[in-house]
Scaffold this motif. Structure first.
Motif, PDB file in Angstrom:
ATOM      1  N   LYS A 134       0.791  -1.223   0.000  1.00 19.50           N
ATOM      2  CA  LYS A 134       0.000   0.000   0.000  1.00 19.50           C
ATOM      3  C   LYS A 134       0.828   1.281   0.000  1.00 19.50           C
ATOM      4  O   LYS A 134       0.264   2.379   0.024  1.00 19.50           O
ATOM      5  N   ASP A 135       2.153   1.163  -0.046  1.00 20.63           N
ATOM      6  CA  ASP A 135       2.957   2.384  -0.101  1.00 20.63           C
ATOM      7  C   ASP A 135       2.773   3.058  -1.459  1.00 20.63           C
ATOM      8  O   ASP A 135       2.586   2.404  -2.490  1.00 20.63           O
ATOM      9  N   GLU A 136       2.835   4.366  -1.451  1.00 17.09           N
ATOM     10  CA  GLU A 136       2.522   5.150  -2.642  1.00 17.09           C
ATOM     11  C   GLU A 136       3.449   4.858  -3.822  1.00 17.09           C
ATOM     12  O   GLU A 136       2.971   4.699  -4.959  1.00 17.09           O
ATOM     13  N   PRO A 137       4.785   4.737  -3.651  1.00 16.00           N
ATOM     14  CA  PRO A 137       5.653   4.435  -4.797  1.00 16.00           C
ATOM     15  C   PRO A 137       5.315   3.100  -5.455  1.00 16.00           C
ATOM     16  O   PRO A 137       5.310   2.997  -6.691  1.00 16.00           O
TER      17      PRO A 137
ATOM     18  N   ASP B 229       0.547   0.720 -11.144  1.00 15.84           N
ATOM     19  CA  ASP B 229      -0.360   1.349 -12.116  1.00 15.84           C
ATOM     20  C   ASP B 229       0.351   1.597 -13.448  1.00 15.84           C
ATOM     21  O   ASP B 229      -0.211   1.359 -14.529  1.00 15.84           O
TER      22      ASP B 229
ATOM     23  N   MET C 144       2.408   1.488  -5.399  1.00 14.10           N
ATOM     24  CA  MET C 144       1.108   1.567  -6.059  1.00 14.10           C
ATOM     25  C   MET C 144       1.224   2.316  -7.386  1.00 14.10           C
ATOM     26  O   MET C 144       0.626   1.920  -8.394  1.00 14.10           O
ATOM     27  N   ARG C 145       2.024   3.392  -7.397  1.00 13.79           N
ATOM     28  CA  ARG C 145       2.216   4.135  -8.641  1.00 13.79           C
ATOM     29  C   ARG C 145       2.970   3.285  -9.663  1.00 13.79           C
ATOM     30  O   ARG C 145       2.651   3.296 -10.864  1.00 13.79           O
TER      31      ARG C 145
END
Length: 236
Positions: A178-181, A187, A183-184
């Motif tokens: 679930k960390d932002e990097p 995607d 997840m990005r």
């Protein structure tokens, strides 16, 4: 008496002259008649010849038109058969990333390096194994810290009523913590691999681990065309 003697030869020659004159007229008439008959027959023969030529030309055009129509139908049938063959081949061609596709994928995700990633494939599925190695090679070229592809086993439950459990998934499923990097990065990877024509989607659930990692799971090959064949089919 002398005059009478002279008149007889003249009468004789005059008679012959009349005879020859009449004969000449008759012969001239016959010649004219023969000429007219010859011209008539010649004109008639020419007309018959022209009619025969026109009839031949019409029949030839009809034959050519029928032959062209048959050729057109044959070409259409051949084109339809080729399309059907290509469609069937597209459903069976294994998923692979060409060198150019690997370079495009690496270029699309290189800005997210050095993202950590793991790649998995179904045990015993050689097609998925080969495809997972292509993906791992592209991520490695992009500067990601990627583990060598490893196998996993997803077993369907037994003893359940028909329709009560879902079928095993297909395509490429991409998950992350679930960390932002991560997840990005997940995607971006989904977008880039999908752009190459491969069925790819995000996992329904997000991991709870603390380590920033992207998990690429190469499932069984989906039905239908993949890669360039899929893109070409959509473009038509």
């Amino acid at each position: 008496m002398l005059i009478m003697a002279l008149m007889k030869p003249l009468e004789w020659w005059s008679g012959w002259a009349d005879f020859f004159g009449v004969s000449a007229v008759i012969l001239g008439g016959i010649l004219v008649l023969v000429t007219l008959l010859g011209w008539t027959f010649s004109w008639k023969a020419g007309k018959l010849k022209d009619e025969a030529l026109k009839r031949y030309q019409v029949e030839a055009k009809q034959s050519i038109a029928e032959a062209n129509k048959a050729t057109s139908i044959a070409n259409q049938q051949a084109a339809a058969a080729n399309l059907e063959l290509a469609r069937l081949q597209g459903k069976m061609v294994p998923r692979r990333l060409t060198k150019e596709q690997q370079e495009r994928l690496a270029s699309g995700v290189s800005s997210l390096a050095p993202q950590l990633a793991s790649v998995w494939y179904g045990a015993g599925d050689k097609e998925s194994e080969n495809f997972s190695w292509d993906i791992a090679s592209a991520l490695n070229a992009a500067g990601w810290r990627v583990f060598s592809p490893a196998s996993t086993a997803a077993l369907a439950q037994g003893g359940k009523p028909f329709g009560s459990i879902p079928r095993l998934q297909t395509g490429v499923i991409v998950g992350s913590n679930k960390d932002e990097p991560s997840m990005r990065a997940a995607d971006t990877f989904v977008r880039e691999l999908s752009a190459l024509g491969f069925d790819t989607r995000k996992a329904a659930n997000i991991g709870n681990g603390s380590e920033p990692v992207v998990v690429v799971s190469v499932q069984a090959r989906p039905d239908g065309a993949q890669g360039e064949l899929k893109l070409n089919a959509v473009g038509r």
